[in-house]
Design a protein around this motif. Structure first.
Motif, PDB file in Angstrom:
ATOM      1  N   TYR A 233       0.824  -1.217   0.000  1.00 58.16           N
ATOM      2  CA  TYR A 233       0.000   0.000   0.000  1.00 58.16           C
ATOM      3  C   TYR A 233       0.858   1.268   0.000  1.00 58.16           C
ATOM      4  N   THR A 234       2.156   1.140   0.343  1.00 58.76           N
ATOM      5  CA  THR A 234       2.999   2.314   0.559  1.00 58.76           C
ATOM      6  C   THR A 234       3.879   2.595  -0.653  1.00 58.76           C
ATOM      7  N   ASP A 235       3.691   3.755  -1.276  1.00 50.07           N
ATOM      8  CA  ASP A 235       4.513   4.157  -2.415  1.00 50.07           C
ATOM      9  C   ASP A 235       5.830   4.761  -1.929  1.00 50.07           C
ATOM     10  N   TYR A 236       6.815   4.761  -2.833  1.00 49.63           N
ATOM     11  CA  TYR A 236       8.119   5.356  -2.513  1.00 49.63           C
ATOM     12  C   TYR A 236       8.181   6.800  -3.006  1.00 49.63           C
ATOM     13  N   GLN A 237       8.674   7.681  -2.150  1.00 48.13           N
ATOM     14  CA  GLN A 237       8.903   9.064  -2.536  1.00 48.13           C
ATOM     15  C   GLN A 237      10.266   9.185  -3.222  1.00 48.13           C
ATOM     16  N   THR A 238      10.352  10.113  -4.138  1.00 44.48           N
ATOM     17  CA  THR A 238      11.611  10.361  -4.832  1.00 44.48           C
ATOM     18  C   THR A 238      12.466  11.329  -4.025  1.00 44.48           C
ATOM     19  N   PHE A 239      13.728  10.952  -3.804  1.00 43.51           N
ATOM     20  CA  PHE A 239      14.629  11.817  -3.050  1.00 43.51           C
ATOM     21  C   PHE A 239      15.298  12.819  -3.986  1.00 43.51           C
ATOM     22  N   THR A 240      15.196  14.085  -3.619  1.00 41.62           N
ATOM     23  CA  THR A 240      15.877  15.157  -4.351  1.00 41.62           C
ATOM     24  C   THR A 240      16.928  15.760  -3.437  1.00 41.62           C
ATOM     25  N   ALA A 241      18.195  15.587  -3.807  1.00 36.68           N
ATOM     26  CA  ALA A 241      19.288  16.042  -2.952  1.00 36.68           C
ATOM     27  C   ALA A 241      19.423  17.563  -2.986  1.00 36.68           C
ATOM     28  N   PRO A 242      19.733  18.168  -1.821  1.00 32.59           N
ATOM     29  CA  PRO A 242      20.033  19.614  -1.814  1.00 32.59           C
ATOM     30  C   PRO A 242      21.269  19.905  -2.676  1.00 32.59           C
ATOM     31  N   SER A 243      21.495  21.155  -2.967  1.00 26.44           N
ATOM     32  CA  SER A 243      22.665  21.518  -3.754  1.00 26.44           C
ATOM     33  C   SER A 243      23.935  21.142  -3.000  1.00 26.44           C
ATOM     34  N   LEU A 244      25.013  20.949  -3.737  1.00 25.55           N
ATOM     35  CA  LEU A 244      26.281  20.593  -3.108  1.00 25.55           C
ATOM     36  C   LEU A 244      26.732  21.678  -2.137  1.00 25.55           C
ATOM     37  N   ALA A 245      26.512  22.926  -2.491  1.00 26.45           N
ATOM     38  CA  ALA A 245      26.909  24.018  -1.598  1.00 26.45           C
ATOM     39  C   ALA A 245      26.137  23.932  -0.282  1.00 26.45           C
ATOM     40  N   SER A 246      24.865  23.644  -0.372  1.00 22.48           N
ATOM     41  CA  SER A 246      24.040  23.504   0.833  1.00 22.48           C
ATOM     42  C   SER A 246      24.505  22.317   1.671  1.00 22.48           C
ATOM     43  N   GLN A 247      24.846  21.225   1.008  1.00 20.27           N
ATOM     44  CA  GLN A 247      25.322  20.043   1.736  1.00 20.27           C
ATOM     45  C   GLN A 247      26.639  20.349   2.468  1.00 20.27           C
ATOM     46  N   ARG A 248      27.562  21.029   1.774  1.00 27.10           N
ATOM     47  CA  ARG A 248      28.842  21.361   2.401  1.00 27.10           C
ATOM     48  C   ARG A 248      28.627  22.262   3.610  1.00 27.10           C
ATOM     49  N   ALA A 249      27.722  23.226   3.493  1.00 32.56           N
ATOM     50  CA  ALA A 249      27.466  24.154   4.592  1.00 32.56           C
ATOM     51  C   ALA A 249      26.882  23.417   5.791  1.00 32.56           C
ATOM     52  N   ALA A 250      25.962  22.469   5.546  1.00 33.50           N
ATOM     53  CA  ALA A 250      25.368  21.709   6.646  1.00 33.50           C
ATOM     54  C   ALA A 250      26.414  20.846   7.331  1.00 33.50           C
TER      55      ALA A 250
END
Length: 804
Positions: A233-250
């Protein structure tokens, strides 16, 4: 369960007259959700068949002898094969609405069904670490692993739900009740069979059948099979990664070394393959009957069950923008492999017309493994190691073997004194490995905590002797019974292995390819180990008086005690046993010449040392499943069921339950909930839940079923039916933490339309959960937002079959 058509007088039964009779009816205690019978059992067959408004009799085995349900002073709901088929019952989860005060959930990583009766149950009774308060029996044999016939409910003659302690006769872990399933047995001298096939949405496909074959004048064989599958019954959501700059900052904001940065890998998230909440189950049963003489009868069966479905998923109660409830951002692909082999044997010998000797034996073996996304994608990672938590619950292997032997000696026929004696022995040998890897961000990230629980040998040894007698003094009956039980449990060689944060060992999620017991893998064993031994014993008993007012009315009162053994938990720590004293009064009444039954039970239960189990975090950071004894609990309530044949073509069933629960003194902890720091030594977080309501215990619930038969040409029939269940709000845990931890009041309705041809073939169209109501069965907020598991959404299908 056997059906006959007893004597009764034909009376006009208008709705007004039914209402008047219902208002003046007395209290009744033993309940039948299916059609039950009048007590006038000696009428000629032609008179019985002429009166089509008479509700047929149901014979039950609640007292380990065949008795009319309306003459059995025990609170019982009896569901025969026809009632199970009408309600499209495939698992115990489907049957709960048909039984007052009954709840069940199929929870999380193990997918094992846990049951609650009269407000008492144990959601952790899905591994060998915790036992249920509601015992499951198949053909009178205790089933500690509720799989096989209990999972698919195939080729059943009846299900009997016994409410209240059943320890005297039924024994193990029937503290608040027992569920006994009777499979269909082979029949001598008769060749017959049935076959059925079904289709539905979510690519549902089902097939089942049964065949009875005589082998000789004194032997017969029955083969039954079932297969049920549907997509998740449970569908999968598509993962959209944040920008590389945002990832580095986090990553930098978390104090991470820029040189250790990794970009998020979208391929870690599941977007294809089997979905969560899918079914793929198959079972087959081969049964034999051998009856060389009228006095000797032997039934033996072998059953094989296989489950290749997927677990139910933890879903966000408030979906993220752009997503719906039945979807998940998952980074763990679901899987289940469960195989169960069972052998059940019953040998009966009539020593003489007044005495019977019975030997009941059972053996089963469970083997399984599975993977589950515990965090359920509660939050979205902001970098490979920040913003979210990755947690998988992986059953690497689970092996359970159990067997039991019971010898019964009992009186036969109508006597002034009915009696039975018995001895019982049961044993379990369990082994398992269960892994929990927890990482910061994603499985690429850093270890938050991870560990493996390895229990190579855990044994249970239970011995009991019991006796019960009923003095029949005309219309009065006095029953007394007692049981002595001795339990021994051992944990041998088991331990927990926890990640030791060794910088020289790569930080990768624990998997079946890693043996944490080997030095250098990055894990240390817990101290102390899980080794330990527990022994305990208890006397339980029953005292009951009943009185037959006349052929159609009976009242009773009883006092009974229940007992569930203590045991061992992680670290070899013992916990104490649990006891219950139950006070109950009731009656059973039949009106309108057998066209109306209205039965009720009023009870009060006083628990001592109620066992509460939950996963917890210890002060040293290790994770364990802990069991503690609460001071107790108080439960009282009223249950009522009404069955009526309004006309020869109209059938009405109504049941309701009112329940009040109050937990005794307990400071409870659980990793599934965000709780405050605990002042009790040895516990990290907890909450004082003293006086709280018990989970899965709505104050009021009701079920109404109505169907009408249209008689068509050539003997065919068309039968529409409607079944509606309503219940008030109920908590999902003992913590009572607000709306997220609560299922609000709801109504669920099922519709069906059955066409029965005159030549034994039929077709049935159904819609379950017509309004597509979302009903929570469990909740958690340990990952931040509130999550829950749910009963299935609306489903539509058709079944068709033939009997020959």
């Amino acid at each position: 369960m056997k059906s006959s058509f007893p004597k009764g007088r034909s009376l006009s039964a208008t709705p007004i007259r039914l209402a008047v009779v219902a208002l003046v009816a007395g209290m009744g205690s033993a309940h039948a959700q299916t059609d039950t019978a009048t007590q006038n059992q000696n009428a000629p067959a032609q008179q019985q068949s002429a009166n089509s408004t008479v509700i047929p009799e149901v014979v039950v085995t609640a007292t380990k002898r065949s008795t009319s349900l309306q003459r059995t002073p025990v609170a019982i709901t009896a569901l025969n094969a026809a009632a199970l088929e009408d309600a499209h019952v495939q698992t115990i989860l489907d049957a709960v609405n048909l039984v007052p005060s009954f709840q069940a959930t199929g929870q999380g990583d193990h997918g094992v069904i846990t049951m609650t009766l009269r407000g008492i149950g144990n959601d952790s009774a899905k591994t060998e670490y915790a036992d249920p308060e509601v015992a499951m029996f198949v053909d009178g044999i205790y089933t500690p692993r509720p799989e096989g016939a209990t999972a698919l409910l195939f080729d059943l003659d009846a299900i009997e739900v016994l409410r209240g302690p059943q320890g005297t006769l039924w024994g193990r872990n029937s503290t608040v009740g027992a569920v006994n399933m009777q499979t269909v047995k082979p029949v001598l001298g008769k060749t017959s069979g049935s076959a059925e096939m079904g289709l539905g949405d979510y690519r549902r496909f089902g097939a089942r059948g049964a065949f009875n074959v005589p082998l000789s004048d004194n032997s017969a064989m029955r083969v039954a099979f079932v297969h049920e599958q549907h997509d998740g019954y449970t569908d999968y959501q598509t993962f959209t990664a944040p920008s590389l700059a945002s990832q580095r900052a986090a990553w930098a904001a978390s104090g991470g070394n820029p040189a250790a940065f990794q970009p998020l890998n979208p391929n870690l998230f599941v977007n294809s393959g089997p979905k969560y909440n899918a079914q793929d189950q198959t079972a087959v049963r081969l049964s034999f009957l051998y009856q060389p003489t009228p006095a000797l009868r032997w039934n033996i069966s072998y059953e094989r069950y296989a489950d290749r479905g997927t677990p139910s998923m933890n879903l966000l109660q408030t979906p993220r923008a752009g997503t719906d409830l039945w979807s998940t951002l998952s980074d763990v692909a679901p899987s289940v492999r469960r195989d169960v082999d069972s052998v059940r044997s019953r040998l009966e010998y009539n020593i003489d017309p007044s005495m019977q000797l019975t030997y009941v034996a059972g053996w089963s073996r469970f083997d399984g493994e599975g993977t589950f996304d515990q965090d359920g994608g509660a939050t979205i990672p902001t970098s490979f190691a920040t913003g979210a938590t990755y947690q998988a619950d992986n059953t690497v292997n689970a092996h359970y073997t159990n067997y039991s032997h019971e010898v019964q000696l009992q009186s036969l026929g109508e006597r002034e004194l009915d009696w039975q004696l018995g001895v019982y022995y049961a044993a379990e040998n369990n082994a398992m490995r269960f892994d929990i890897p927890i990482f910061n961000g994603t499985q690429q990230g850093t270890v938050g905590w991870q560990g493996s629980f390895i229990q190579p040998k855990e044994t249970v040894d239970s011995r009991a002797a019991f006796g019960q007698a009923t003095w029949n003094m005309g219309a009065a009956h006095l029953t007394a019974g007692a049981r002595y039980t001795r339990d021994e449990r051992k944990n041998i060689g088991g331990n927990g292995y926890t990640w030791n944060y060794d910088a020289t060992v790569p930080q990768v999620p624990l998997s079946s390819h890693i043996d944490p017991r080997i030095p250098g893998q990055g894990y240390n064993p817990s101290v102390p180990s899980n080794d330990g031994r527990y022994t305990g014993s208890k006397w339980t008993g029953l005292l009951r008086a009943s009185y037959d007012i006349d052929l159609n009315n009976m009242v009773y009162a009883s006092i009974s005690t229940g007992y569930k053994s203590g045991g061992l938990q992680d670290g070899g720590r013992p916990y104490g046993d649990e006891t219950l004293r139950n006070y109950e009064i009731g009656s059973k009444s039949t009106f309108l010449g057998g066209a109306l039954r209205w039965n009720n039970a009023l009870y009060y239960e006083d628990f001592k040392d109620f066992q509460f189990s939950a996963p917890v975090t210890n002060p040293d950071g290790s994770h364990t499943l802990a069991t503690n004894n609460a001071d107790g609990a108080k439960v009282y309530g009223l249950e009522s069921e009404l069955a009526a044949r309004l006309t020869p073509e109209d059938r009405l069933q109504l049941s309701f339950a009112w329940t009040h629960t109050k937990l005794g003194t307990l400071f409870g902890g659980s990793n599934d909930y965000t709780l405050p720091a605990c002042s009790i030594p040895g516990v990290t977080t907890c909450l004082d839940v003293t006086g709280h309501e018990m989970p899965h215990a709505p104050r009021f619930s009701a079920q109404v079923m109505y169907q009408h038969v249209f008689n068509l040409a050539d003997g065919a029939q068309l039968t529409p039916r409607i079944s509606t269940h309503y219940e008030t709000a109920s908590w999902l845990s003992v913590f009572n933490l607000g709306d997220g931890d609560r299922q609000k009041a709801y109504t669920r309705t099922d519709l069906g339309l059955r066409y029965q041809a005159s030549k034994a073939w039929w077709a049935d169209v159904f819609v379950r959960n017509v309004s597509n109501t979302n009903v929570k069965t469990s909740a958690m907020n340990s990952f931040g937002p509130w999550m829950a598991q749910y009963l299935p959404p609306r489903t539509v299908g058709i079944n068709a079959g033939i009997e020959f």
